[in-house]
Scaffold this motif. Structure first.
Motif, PDB file in Angstrom:
ATOM      1  N   ASP A 124      19.219  52.950  43.157  1.00  0.00           N
ATOM      2  CA  ASP A 124      19.141  53.971  42.119  1.00  0.00           C
ATOM      3  C   ASP A 124      19.409  53.316  40.761  1.00  0.00           C
ATOM      4  OD1 ASP A 124      19.157  56.223  40.567  1.00  0.00           O
ATOM      5  OD2 ASP A 124      21.065  57.001  41.338  1.00  0.00           O
ATOM      6  N   LEU A 125      18.402  53.307  39.899  1.00  0.00           N
ATOM      7  CA  LEU A 125      18.540  52.680  38.590  1.00  0.00           C
ATOM      8  C   LEU A 125      18.859  53.675  37.483  1.00  0.00           C
ATOM      9  CD1 LEU A 125      15.545  50.157  38.615  1.00  0.00           C
ATOM     10  CD2 LEU A 125      17.933  49.743  39.237  1.00  0.00           C
ATOM     11  N   ASN A 126      18.853  54.935  37.783  1.00  0.00           N
ATOM     12  CA  ASN A 126      19.032  55.960  36.756  1.00  0.00           C
ATOM     13  C   ASN A 126      20.359  55.773  36.014  1.00  0.00           C
ATOM     14  OD1 ASN A 126      18.114  58.369  35.415  1.00  0.00           O
ATOM     15  ND2 ASN A 126      19.752  59.459  36.482  1.00  0.00           N
ATOM     16  N   GLY A 127      20.268  55.639  34.680  1.00  0.00           N
ATOM     17  CA  GLY A 127      21.456  55.508  33.859  1.00  0.00           C
ATOM     18  C   GLY A 127      22.027  54.108  33.776  1.00  0.00           C
ATOM     19  N   LYS A 128      21.427  53.151  34.455  1.00  0.00           N
ATOM     20  CA  LYS A 128      21.954  51.799  34.484  1.00  0.00           C
ATOM     21  C   LYS A 128      21.449  50.976  33.290  1.00  0.00           C
ATOM     22  CE  LYS A 128      24.092  52.526  38.323  1.00  0.00           C
ATOM     23  NZ  LYS A 128      25.576  52.658  38.302  1.00  0.00           N
ATOM     24  N   LEU A 129      22.257  50.019  32.853  1.00  0.00           N
ATOM     25  CA  LEU A 129      21.821  49.043  31.858  1.00  0.00           C
ATOM     26  C   LEU A 129      21.533  47.738  32.584  1.00  0.00           C
ATOM     27  CD1 LEU A 129      21.270  47.929  29.056  1.00  0.00           C
ATOM     28  CD2 LEU A 129      23.725  47.473  28.830  1.00  0.00           C
ATOM     29  N   LEU A 130      20.286  47.300  32.509  1.00  0.00           N
ATOM     30  CA  LEU A 130      19.862  46.056  33.139  1.00  0.00           C
ATOM     31  C   LEU A 130      19.629  45.007  32.049  1.00  0.00           C
ATOM     32  CD1 LEU A 130      17.159  47.526  35.558  1.00  0.00           C
ATOM     33  CD2 LEU A 130      19.612  47.203  36.009  1.00  0.00           C
ATOM     34  N   ILE A 131      20.173  43.826  32.247  1.00  0.00           N
ATOM     35  CA  ILE A 131      19.937  42.713  31.321  1.00  0.00           C
ATOM     36  C   ILE A 131      19.366  41.568  32.133  1.00  0.00           C
ATOM     37  CG2 ILE A 131      20.923  41.152  29.615  1.00  0.00           C
ATOM     38  CD1 ILE A 131      23.156  43.161  29.180  1.00  0.00           C
ATOM     39  N   SER A 132      18.084  41.320  31.948  1.00  0.00           N
ATOM     40  CA  SER A 132      17.430  40.260  32.702  1.00  0.00           C
ATOM     41  C   SER A 132      17.580  38.929  31.986  1.00  0.00           C
ATOM     42  CB  SER A 132      15.946  40.569  32.902  1.00  0.00           C
ATOM     43  OG  SER A 132      15.313  39.473  33.551  1.00  0.00           O
ATOM     44  N   MET A 133      18.182  37.970  32.663  1.00  0.00           N
ATOM     45  CA  MET A 133      18.286  36.607  32.166  1.00  0.00           C
ATOM     46  C   MET A 133      17.428  35.693  33.017  1.00  0.00           C
ATOM     47  SD  MET A 133      22.241  36.377  30.879  1.00  0.00           S
ATOM     48  CE  MET A 133      22.847  37.589  29.684  1.00  0.00           C
ATOM     49  N   THR A 134      16.342  36.268  33.510  1.00  0.00           N
ATOM     50  CA  THR A 134      15.374  35.557  34.333  1.00  0.00           C
ATOM     51  C   THR A 134      14.270  35.008  33.443  1.00  0.00           C
ATOM     52  OG1 THR A 134      15.833  36.943  36.261  1.00  0.00           O
ATOM     53  CG2 THR A 134      13.687  35.861  36.178  1.00  0.00           C
ATOM     54  N   SER A 135      13.896  33.765  33.646  1.00  0.00           N
ATOM     55  CA  SER A 135      12.852  33.158  32.818  1.00  0.00           C
ATOM     56  C   SER A 135      11.484  33.745  33.145  1.00  0.00           C
ATOM     57  CB  SER A 135      12.816  31.643  33.039  1.00  0.00           C
ATOM     58  OG  SER A 135      14.019  31.057  32.612  1.00  0.00           O
ATOM     59  N   GLY A 136      10.683  33.947  32.108  1.00  0.00           N
ATOM     60  CA  GLY A 136       9.335  34.474  32.287  1.00  0.00           C
ATOM     61  C   GLY A 136       8.642  34.594  30.949  1.00  0.00           C
ATOM     62  N   SER A 137       7.501  35.248  30.950  1.00  0.00           N
ATOM     63  CA  SER A 137       6.720  35.384  29.725  1.00  0.00           C
ATOM     64  C   SER A 137       7.113  36.647  28.970  1.00  0.00           C
ATOM     65  CB  SER A 137       5.229  35.440  30.056  1.00  0.00           C
ATOM     66  OG  SER A 137       4.917  36.664  30.705  1.00  0.00           O
ATOM     67  N   SER A 138       6.686  36.723  27.702  1.00  0.00           N
ATOM     68  CA  SER A 138       6.957  37.919  26.903  1.00  0.00           C
ATOM     69  C   SER A 138       6.247  39.135  27.485  1.00  0.00           C
ATOM     70  CB  SER A 138       6.520  37.691  25.453  1.00  0.00           C
ATOM     71  OG  SER A 138       5.149  37.341  25.380  1.00  0.00           O
ATOM     72  N   THR A 139       5.064  38.934  28.061  1.00  0.00           N
ATOM     73  CA  THR A 139       4.341  40.042  28.693  1.00  0.00           C
ATOM     74  C   THR A 139       5.129  40.579  29.873  1.00  0.00           C
ATOM     75  OG1 THR A 139       2.188  39.193  28.007  1.00  0.00           O
ATOM     76  CG2 THR A 139       2.215  40.698  29.890  1.00  0.00           C
TER      77      THR A 139
END
Length: 292
Positions: free
Chosen positions: A85-100
């Motif tokens: 359940d992601l509702n209301g969560k703050l996710l901070i991705s520090m995973t490498s990838g492209s801007s797209t």
């Protein structure tokens, strides 16, 4: 260590993920961790972290969740499970990838009721938790500012703007700068070695040159942003003659000349387009074109 009210979850415990979790622990944050291979959490648990049995449990435990996994598809796989359940969560991705990919991830998270920040780590794992570790963030400013004190446990944190793709773009722009400087140094080193000069002897001189060039950047940036390139120092048609000299000298001493030939070819195209009397930053027009 003083206990903090902010709880943090770190998902993904490679070397970087472990370093992130350890920095939060040292800063006094209640830290929950999860990894596909639970054994990677053993040392962190010994240091005070809590190991979640599932991704869903890990998300429930933290006020914010740091994602440091292999790539964006892996992130989607982990967070897209029906039980998460992601509702209301703050996710901070520090995973490498492209801007797209970062922009797509932000949209994907928002559709599931989560807030999303993308981040780029400009550091190696041992630097995490020190001022030398620069962490770039992009996405909703309110989410960043609300958790800036917590994120500061990781190093020097910077906010770039609301576009989630900015952190990834800055990341690769930094890599372009790093590799270009190193490649130029290697070119010069290879040439000087043919005369018996070792790399250690050349390095201080190369540092001086790099520092001088770095001082030109703000002025050159003003020219690019204005779209006007008056030849205040030298004209491109003068620079291209120096490029030819570099190529000739490289070939004469038996050193690879592919890199300077590439740059000269771009300069030649710019001169052919009528920019020979303008200053070097006019090459931004060439760098802005897709190869055909």
């Amino acid at each position: 260590m003083t206990k903090s009210d902010t709880s943090v979850t770190v998902i993904g415990l490679g070397l970087m993920g472990q370093a992130l979790a350890r920095a939060f622990l040292k800063a006094g944050h209640d830290t929950t961790v999860w990894n596909r291979t639970p054994a990677k959490a053993d040392q962190l648990v010994a240091e005070g972290a809590r190991l979640a049995s599932t991704v869903g449990d890990a998300l429930k435990a933290g006020s914010l969740t740091i994602l440091c996994v292999t790539d964006y598809p892996a992130m989607f796989e982990l967070l897209g499970a029906a039980a998460v359940d992601l509702n209301g969560k703050l996710l901070i991705s520090m995973t490498s990838g492209s801007s797209t990919q970062a922009r797509e991830a932000a949209q994907w998270a928002e559709q599931r009721g989560a807030r999303y920040l993308d981040a780029a780590i400009m550091a190696i794992p041992p630097a995490i938790g020190t001022a030398e570790a620069v962490i770039l963030h992009s996405g909703p400013q309110s989410a960043f500012e609300a958790h800036r004190p917590t994120l500061s446990a990781l190093g020097t944190v910077t906010y770039l703007g609301t576009d989630p793709g900015l952190a990834s773009l800055y990341d690769v722009a930094g890599l372009a700068m790093m590799w270009s400087v190193l490649n130029a140094w290697l070119q010069g080193t290879a040439m000087l070695r043919t005369a018996g000069v070792d790399a250690a002897t050349y390095a201080p001189f190369a540092q001086q040159i790099a520092a001088v060039v770095a001082e030109w950047l703000p002025g050159y940036a003003e020219q690019i942003d204005r779209g006007a390139f008056p030849a205040e120092a030298s004209a491109l048609e003068t620079d291209v003659r120096a490029m030819a000299h570099l190529i000739e000298e490289s070939e004469a001493v038996g050193v690879n000349a592919e890199l300077p030939k590439l740059i000269k070819a771009m300069a030649d195209r710019s001169i052919a387009a009528g920019h020979g009397g303008e200053q070097y930053p006019v090459l931004i027009e060439e760098f802005g074109k897709v190869n055909t």
